[in-house]
Each structure stands twice: as structure tokens, then as C-alpha cells.
Design an enzyme around this catalytic site. Sequence first.
Site, PDB file in Angstrom:
ATOM      1  N   ASP A  24       0.794  -1.245   0.000  1.00 28.33           N
ATOM      2  CA  ASP A  24       0.000   0.000   0.000  1.00 28.33           C
ATOM      3  C   ASP A  24       0.821   1.287   0.000  1.00 28.33           C
ATOM      4  O   ASP A  24       0.451   2.266   0.669  1.00 28.33           O
ATOM      5  CB  ASP A  24      -0.952   0.011   1.202  1.00 28.33           C
ATOM      6  N   GLU A  72      -4.544  -0.854  -1.371  1.00 29.89           N
ATOM      7  CA  GLU A  72      -5.838  -0.922  -0.692  1.00 29.89           C
ATOM      8  C   GLU A  72      -6.811   0.000  -1.419  1.00 29.89           C
ATOM      9  O   GLU A  72      -6.484   1.156  -1.716  1.00 29.89           O
ATOM     10  CB  GLU A  72      -5.705  -0.459   0.772  1.00 29.89           C
ATOM     11  N   LYS A 129      -6.537  -4.963  -3.050  1.00 28.27           N
ATOM     12  CA  LYS A 129      -7.149  -5.589  -1.871  1.00 28.27           C
ATOM     13  C   LYS A 129      -8.187  -4.651  -1.259  1.00 28.27           C
ATOM     14  O   LYS A 129      -7.937  -3.456  -1.116  1.00 28.27           O
ATOM     15  CB  LYS A 129      -6.074  -5.964  -0.848  1.00 28.27           C
ATOM     16  N   LYS A 132      -7.541  -4.717   4.978  1.00 26.32           N
ATOM     17  CA  LYS A 132      -6.236  -4.348   5.512  1.00 26.32           C
ATOM     18  C   LYS A 132      -5.221  -5.448   5.210  1.00 26.32           C
ATOM     19  O   LYS A 132      -4.079  -5.160   4.869  1.00 26.32           O
ATOM     20  CB  LYS A 132      -6.327  -4.093   7.025  1.00 26.32           C
ATOM     21  N   VAL A 157       3.178   0.276   4.205  1.00 28.70           N
ATOM     22  CA  VAL A 157       2.480   1.063   5.231  1.00 28.70           C
ATOM     23  C   VAL A 157       1.067   0.542   5.440  1.00 28.70           C
ATOM     24  O   VAL A 157       0.473  -0.034   4.528  1.00 28.70           O
ATOM     25  CB  VAL A 157       2.430   2.550   4.821  1.00 28.70           C
ATOM     26  N   THR A 158       0.511   0.792   6.633  1.00 27.87           N
ATOM     27  CA  THR A 158       1.226   1.272   7.805  1.00 27.87           C
ATOM     28  C   THR A 158       1.622   0.058   8.649  1.00 27.87           C
ATOM     29  O   THR A 158       0.964  -0.974   8.607  1.00 27.87           O
ATOM     30  CB  THR A 158       0.377   2.232   8.677  1.00 27.87           C
ATOM     31  N   CYS A 162      -1.959  -2.303   7.969  1.00 29.29           N
ATOM     32  CA  CYS A 162      -1.934  -3.268   6.863  1.00 29.29           C
ATOM     33  C   CYS A 162      -0.722  -4.192   6.883  1.00 29.29           C
ATOM     34  O   CYS A 162      -0.811  -5.351   6.477  1.00 29.29           O
ATOM     35  CB  CYS A 162      -2.056  -2.543   5.533  1.00 29.29           C
ATOM     36  N   GLN A 202       8.763 -12.990  21.722  1.00 29.74           N
ATOM     37  CA  GLN A 202       8.366 -14.366  22.040  1.00 29.74           C
ATOM     38  C   GLN A 202       9.022 -15.372  21.086  1.00 29.74           C
ATOM     39  O   GLN A 202       8.383 -16.297  20.586  1.00 29.74           O
ATOM     40  CB  GLN A 202       6.843 -14.515  22.004  1.00 29.74           C
TER      41      GLN A 202
HETATM   42  N1  TIU Z   1      -2.584   0.370   4.310  1.00 32.88           N
HETATM   43  C1  TIU Z   1      -3.032   0.697   5.519  1.00 32.88           C
HETATM   44  O1  TIU Z   1      -2.338   0.551   6.520  1.00 32.88           O
HETATM   45  N2  TIU Z   1      -4.303   1.241   5.607  1.00 32.88           N
HETATM   46  C2  TIU Z   1      -4.716   2.090   6.607  1.00 32.88           C
HETATM   47  O2  TIU Z   1      -5.849   2.556   6.624  1.00 32.88           O
HETATM   48  N3  TIU Z   1      -3.794   2.393   7.563  1.00 32.88           N
HETATM   49  C3  TIU Z   1      -3.907   3.285   8.583  1.00 32.88           C
HETATM   50  O3  TIU Z   1      -3.000   3.324   9.418  1.00 32.88           O
HETATM   51  N4  TIU Z   1      -4.949   4.092   8.649  1.00 32.88           N
END
Ligand code: TIU
Length: 226
Positions: A24, A72, A129, A132, A157-158, A162, A202
Site C-alpha cells: 500500500d 488498498e 485488496k 487491511k 504502510v502502515t 496493513c 516471544q
Molecule cells: N494500508 C493501511 O495501513 N491502511 C490504513 O488505513 N492504515 C492506517 O493506518 N490508517
Amino acid sequence: MTSVDALPTPFELTPETTALVIIDMQRDFLLPGGFGESLGNDVSLLQKAIGPLRDLLEAARAAGILVVHTREGHLPDLSDCPPAKLQRGNPSHRIGDPGAFGRILIRGEYGHDIVDELAPVEGEIVIDKPGKGAFYATELQDVLTAAGVTRLLVTGVTTEVCVHTTVREANDRGYECLVVSDCVGSYFPEFQRVGLDMISAQGGIFGWVADSAAVVPALALASTPA
Ligand code: TIU
């Protein structure tokens, strides 16, 4: 085969069974005016990942490993966007609203596409996709199975949304995941740190963590004929 100096243990790098997954890295998350900013976030925090990720992408291309980009987003009629996702939070703009780069997180819009620095080249896989996680309602697992891939270098990200969701999905499907720490980004510095710690804690409950300075030379070494 070579090994990457990673947490919690060295990660074996086998080019023929490894893919680079870039999650993303879209304008809507990384540039002012997109979805990320509409949620109240400082998008400059994500832009730090672009430079190291560009170097890693170049190394992956040189090593000839499979490269998978994800985006996304949703169909223009939003039929693949659950109402719960559409209504969540209190954004200044919702998914599908007009933004600085077209309708926010809608496939085909400028903002939905990947930033110029990391644009896919011919032969690379692009997975669209709706969720997430990159495995939910996508062809990702079939693509990886067909390519014989069992090990993932995960970036994008993020970190806590995701990337984490995808790593957890991958883990349950039997993939070995190494998250490249400077090639993932969060709007929240503390989530970045803790999100990475959660993966390697862990004894590596969800996978491994290493930075690009460890992964890039290992990729070059692993793909050099003996
Ligand atoms: N790709 C992804 O992480 N989508 C989000 O909406 N991330 C946020 O941190 N908002």
C-alpha cells in the site's frame, strides 16, 4: 542461500522461494490530501520509508526475486467496501469522497496508485485488496503458491495496520515473514517501535525483523552464482 542478521534469529534468504511484498505505498496514504491525512495523520512520517524501500526494491529486482505490490482500495460503486469500514472513525473525507488526487481509495484514481518512486515495472505483481490484510479477498496466496514462494520480505504502510494484518495472515498460512524495519512506516512513532517489537517478540511469534542495511547485501550475496 545466505542468512540475514535479524531478530530474534538469523533469517535464511533463498531467492527462489522468497518474494518482496510492498504494501500500500499509495499516494492516498503518503501524500498530503489523501486518505491518510483525512484521518488526521501527518503523512510525512510515512515518506521516510520511500528511500530505503527504493533501494531494497532495486536489490530485489537485481536478485530476480518475485516482487508483489499491493494497493488498498475499492470499486467505484463501493460494493466491495463494508459499511463498517466506510463509516468508521470521524474522517474529514470518507472513502469514495473527492480528494486532492481523485476519489479517495477508489481503484483507477490517481491517489489510489503507487507513488512514482516505487512504481511497479512489467512482470511485477499488483494485488488490489479491499481489506487491511493482503490475503483477504485477493489472489495473493495463489500467486505465491504458483511461484513456489514460502518466505516473504514484508514492507510498506502502515506498520500497525496493513503490514501487521498481512504478516499475521501470512503467518497463519505458513509463510515465514521478515519485516524490513526502515521500509515500513507508521503515522505514530510509538506504534512503529512497538509494532516491530511485537513481530520478533516471544522467539519470533509472527516473524523476523531486520533493517535494509542487513537485507540488501544479503540479497546480492544470495543471488550471486557460487
Ligand atoms: N494500508 C493501511 O495501513 N491502511 C490504513 O488505513 N492504515 C492506517 O493506518 N490508517
